[in-house]
Design an enzyme around this catalytic site. Structure first.
Site, PDB file in Angstrom:
ATOM      1  N   ASP A   1      28.934  10.172   1.015  1.00 48.68           N
ATOM      2  CA  ASP A   1      28.742  10.525  -0.397  1.00 48.68           C
ATOM      3  C   ASP A   1      28.487  12.015  -0.501  1.00 48.68           C
ATOM      4  O   ASP A   1      27.361  12.444  -0.474  1.00 48.68           O
ATOM      5  CB  ASP A   1      27.582   9.707  -0.980  1.00 48.68           C
ATOM      6  CG  ASP A   1      27.371   9.933  -2.458  1.00 48.68           C
ATOM      7  OD1 ASP A   1      28.263  10.477  -3.117  1.00 48.68           O
ATOM      8  OD2 ASP A   1      26.281   9.570  -2.956  1.00 48.68           O
TER       9      ASP A   1
ATOM     10  N   HIS B   1      22.559   7.957  -0.578  1.00 50.49           N
ATOM     11  CA  HIS B   1      21.407   8.741  -1.060  1.00 50.49           C
ATOM     12  C   HIS B   1      20.236   8.730  -0.082  1.00 50.49           C
ATOM     13  O   HIS B   1      19.110   8.998  -0.484  1.00 50.49           O
ATOM     14  CB  HIS B   1      20.920   8.243  -2.433  1.00 50.49           C
ATOM     15  CG  HIS B   1      21.893   8.498  -3.552  1.00 50.49           C
ATOM     16  ND1 HIS B   1      21.550   8.373  -4.870  1.00 50.49           N
ATOM     17  CD2 HIS B   1      23.195   8.878  -3.551  1.00 50.49           C
ATOM     18  CE1 HIS B   1      22.600   8.648  -5.636  1.00 50.49           C
ATOM     19  NE2 HIS B   1      23.616   8.965  -4.849  1.00 50.49           N
TER      20      HIS B   1
ATOM     21  N   GLU C   1      27.505  16.757  -8.957  1.00 46.91           N
ATOM     22  CA  GLU C   1      27.555  15.430  -9.575  1.00 46.91           C
ATOM     23  C   GLU C   1      26.171  14.805  -9.553  1.00 46.91           C
ATOM     24  O   GLU C   1      25.724  14.198 -10.527  1.00 46.91           O
ATOM     25  CB  GLU C   1      28.552  14.545  -8.802  1.00 46.91           C
ATOM     26  CG  GLU C   1      28.794  13.174  -9.432  1.00 46.91           C
ATOM     27  CD  GLU C   1      27.961  12.060  -8.816  1.00 46.91           C
ATOM     28  OE1 GLU C   1      27.932  10.963  -9.398  1.00 46.91           O
ATOM     29  OE2 GLU C   1      27.306  12.285  -7.783  1.00 46.91           O
ATOM     30  N   GLU C   2      25.478  14.962  -8.439  1.00 46.72           N
ATOM     31  CA  GLU C   2      24.261  14.181  -8.198  1.00 46.72           C
ATOM     32  C   GLU C   2      23.113  14.497  -9.143  1.00 46.72           C
ATOM     33  O   GLU C   2      22.319  13.629  -9.475  1.00 46.72           O
ATOM     34  CB  GLU C   2      23.791  14.374  -6.736  1.00 46.72           C
ATOM     35  CG  GLU C   2      24.783  13.912  -5.675  1.00 46.72           C
ATOM     36  CD  GLU C   2      24.984  12.385  -5.638  1.00 46.72           C
ATOM     37  OE1 GLU C   2      24.449  11.683  -6.511  1.00 46.72           O
ATOM     38  OE2 GLU C   2      25.705  11.924  -4.728  1.00 46.72           O
TER      39      GLU C   2
ATOM     40  N   HIS D   1      33.149  14.822  -5.936  1.00 44.05           N
ATOM     41  CA  HIS D   1      32.129  15.873  -5.922  1.00 44.05           C
ATOM     42  C   HIS D   1      31.880  16.415  -4.522  1.00 44.05           C
ATOM     43  O   HIS D   1      31.925  15.681  -3.537  1.00 44.05           O
ATOM     44  CB  HIS D   1      30.828  15.402  -6.575  1.00 44.05           C
ATOM     45  CG  HIS D   1      30.095  14.315  -5.857  1.00 44.05           C
ATOM     46  ND1 HIS D   1      29.161  14.573  -4.883  1.00 44.05           N
ATOM     47  CD2 HIS D   1      30.137  12.966  -5.981  1.00 44.05           C
ATOM     48  CE1 HIS D   1      28.653  13.426  -4.445  1.00 44.05           C
ATOM     49  NE2 HIS D   1      29.230  12.428  -5.084  1.00 44.05           N
TER      50      HIS D   1
ATOM     51  N   ASP E   1      34.886   8.581  -4.735  1.00 49.06           N
ATOM     52  CA  ASP E   1      33.436   8.793  -4.602  1.00 49.06           C
ATOM     53  C   ASP E   1      32.756   7.463  -4.316  1.00 49.06           C
ATOM     54  O   ASP E   1      31.734   7.133  -4.892  1.00 49.06           O
ATOM     55  CB  ASP E   1      32.886   9.424  -5.891  1.00 49.06           C
ATOM     56  CG  ASP E   1      31.396   9.723  -5.800  1.00 49.06           C
ATOM     57  OD1 ASP E   1      30.856   9.783  -4.668  1.00 49.06           O
ATOM     58  OD2 ASP E   1      30.751   9.882  -6.856  1.00 49.06           O
TER      59      ASP E   1
END
Lengths: 470, 470
Positions: free
Chosen positions: A296, A429, A330-331, A284, A358
């Site tokens: 990420d 994140h 994606e998130e 992603h 990922d």
């Protein structure tokens, strides 16, 4: 060097039912190409340049944001500059932006609680809400408490299992707590809770907060939800353990804006012999908003883009088509993955395999795969080039990555790179997902593993991936 | 058990000129008492309860804040409850409160820069200021650039020396960079800079910011100043290295409020034989506002308070008076230390020694002392009880702690506890200075070392601390 290739496909397909070993010349085309790619990546990898541009020059790329659009534009332009065929396949994505994010312990001298809204959370009123805090460790515990959480703020306070993390099984540790983040708000709301907090899902903290998506379930009230730092979760735990009533004021004012048109970036290196067969690689392109999405998933984008660039650069055109897909969003709900699946459902049987990256930028430890061990064993000699990278360890899993999960479920053989995960969730994140967390040498090894397996999958002369009865 | 004590003082004082070894009975009263205190602390230390109350129940205690006042009230009440004589000696302290703290790279897609104002910083306008960023590594480099920093934001970007930190010399590493934080703003302003940023002084970061006081020098314009996270400093460095012009918008709206009356908390255990001679122990009671001041300096308060409690609890009344001083406002300019010195200047010669604890809560590695090595060697047999704690390592330094520095300068022999410093600056002056950073077992060892040395200093029958000519 052009890879030698002589045997017609029919003979190869016939051969596979007798033995998995193809003729030596074909085998050497697989292995030699993989080795050349590995050497090239360890020496000349361009993966750093890509992730550095995404993280430093573009920055955070949350779904639907101007930065996410710039990432689509820049990767498209960059892939085209490498001589690849590139297209943007439209995807409608959500747009959610943070507002104020504040909490205080009104029962304890208005001490500040450090927190960040979960992705997709609804807002409190502008003035916030105030309620007592109830601590739980599972969704089941909320069900058991039932009416006792009515009018309360429910805090899910379950640390990641650090023993698993230390054993290199950080993704397992994460999967044991991630369900709380996804489902915790709706489960608490079902019993009347007014807000949900969760201990940040992390393997390290300096009063750090880690966001991530939640899923509101139909029929349950939508309540505001945020991740608190582990230190703040510990503080609340200690105060409750000492028999205190803990009340908290919470102000969260995120907003959901109208959906935005974004795109999956799709680039292809057409196969020289079986162009209709597709090895899909990618990851992603979006990121969370707190950090700059270096690990990420700038690293996954960089590693898979780089596999194509290296093949072009070395003049290595594999038998099958390698299709790179940089997935949108994606998130915040896998919209890019779903759009890709919907757009390409009629050509699923032409998807030979997938390889998703990922899981970070560190040195590879191997790959997860949807294939059973005996299929991997049958590929043994093809996979040998991965050994020098420490990346020849294949473990079977039902799913190997989020964006390729619809394809895996549909039966397309899937692979997912597994870098060393020890520190992945230290940054994941959070605001600390920044370029400095990537070691350029580890990234080279990471990119080398992606390029090599991409080549092996796209070049292997026979399909040993699918069971004979399929 | 009451410590046996028989020899009159005059005989002891006569003895010291001949030999540093007192009679065996007196020596055993020193050593036995220290050993009992160590055993008691390792078993029953109450230091955790004190630091837990300060950090969790009161929280951040910045100079002049209601929480700082509550800390004065609670420690006074607690010390009184232990049967000690306690008084509050008034200190006028500054009050400075944070406002908005925001930065963006206007040259680079408005990427957020994570920062926090330095203590005492003036504000920008409400709308903020925007300027190019110039990176330097020293005050001298600013002087060399001279006019080139006019109208610019100067970023001091010098990491802590991690080799020193790994060697257990973190305070040395800190002292090599702390001057930039103190003096950097005025030095840059002298050449026309409009704001000052500094890479957070830290030995670890997850996008972390570490505040600390600055000192504006007379005659130079006062400009806003903030600490950025190491990751943000690295980002700006990389952008500049790639030849980019980097411009930034900065909004800082802290406010200086009127001074507030606070107090040094002074508690005494009167000496049984030489009550007029004072062994001063203590540390500062205030903290920075970002964390809850657990290691800086809840632990130092707890350890020194605990030394008194343990002596009371065990019925150990030493020869000299032990005076505990919990200093107001160390962090924003040493007002408590200065007030103490001014109030007690006429009794300096009655200050036998000082022992300050302001370096964290981990296990002791020894003490810094203003005494030369030969004086420490002369104390050898008294100090032997510290060996089992690993705390018998004494190193000579000009100053051993901030709050006792005026007394050290005036010639009072000084000691400063030196806990293991490896991770101290991971948390120091940041939001991550919270109770969970303290290991209860290490805190016990820390408190044991303080109690033992306090007793040794207060009980030793002769003054071997001062040179004969003094």
């Amino acid at each position: 060097m052009k890879i030698a290739h002589t045997l017609p496909l029919m003979i190869l397909l016939a051969a596979v039912s007798v033995t998995a070993s193809p003729d030596p010349e074909s085998r050497s085309s697989v292995i030699e190409g993989a080795e050349r790619l590995i050497e090239y990546e360890l020496e000349h990898s361009g993966a750093w340049d890509v992730v550095a541009h995404l993280a430093d020059m573009i920055g955070p790329r949350p779904s639907g944001s101007p930065n996410a659009a710039e990432a689509v534009r820049w990767t498209t332009e960059t892939l085209e500059s490498w001589g690849l065929e590139v297209r943007n396949e439209p995807v409608i994505v959500p747009r959610w932006v943070r507002g104020r994010e504040e909490g205080w312990l009104t029962s304890h001298r208005d001490q500040q609680i450090i927190l960040t809204a979960l992705g997709g959370s609804v807002a409190t009123d502008e003035e916030g809400l105030e309620a007592s805090v109830v601590e739980v460790r599972s969704l089941e515990e909320v069900d058991e408490l039932g009416e006792a959480v009515r009018g309360k703020i429910v805090l899910y306070n379950l640390p990641m299992d650090m023993e698993l993390v230390e054993q290199g099984r950080a993704f397992e540790a994460y999967s044991k707590v991630a369900g709380l983040r996804g489902s915790g708000a709706s489960r608490a709301a079902r019993h009347g809770a007014v807000a949900m907090l969760i201990r940040s899902l992390t393997s390290a903290s300096l009063r750090s907060v880690h966001t991530g998506a939640l899923r509101y379930t139909e029929g349950d009230p939508k309540i505001p939800a945020a991740a608190v730092s582990p230190e703040d979760a510990d503080l609340i735990h200690r105060l409750l353990q000492r028999g205190n009533d803990v009340t908290m004021k919470l102000v969260l004012t995120p907003r959901k804006l109208p959906d935005v048109e974004s795109a999956n970036v799709v680039a292809e290196l057409r196969g020289r012999e079986l162009p209709e067969e597709i090895v899909l690689i990618g990851g992603h392109l979006d990121s969370w908003d707190l950090g700059t999405g270096a690990i990420d998933n700038g690293a996954g984008v960089a590693g898979t883009m780089e596999a194509l660039r290296a093949m072009v650069e070395l003049g290595l055109r594999p038998r099958r088509t390698v299709r790179l897909v940089l997935f949108a969003n994606e998130e915040m709900g896998l919209r890019g993955a779903r759009a890709y699946f919907a757009n390409h459902e009629d050509s699923l049987d032409r998807h030979f395999a997938t390889l998703e990256s990922d899981a970070g930028a560190t040195e590879p430890t191997g790959f997860a795969t949807t294939l059973p061990a005996e299929r991997i064993a049958a590929l043994g000699e093809y996979l040998q080039p991965l050994e020098r990278l420490g990346a020849a360890n294949f473990t079977t899993a039902r799913l190997v990555g989020a964006d390729t999960s619809p394809l895996s479920v549909a039966g397309v053989p899937g692979f997912g790179l597994r870098p060393n995960s020890r520190h992945y969730f230290d940054y994941h994140h959070s605001a600390a997902d920044t370029l400095d967390k990537i070691d350029p040498e580890e990234l080279k090894q990471n990119a080398a593993a992606i390029a090599a397996l991409t080549w092996i999958l796209a070049e292997m002369p026979v399909d040993t991936l699918r069971a004979p009865e399929e």
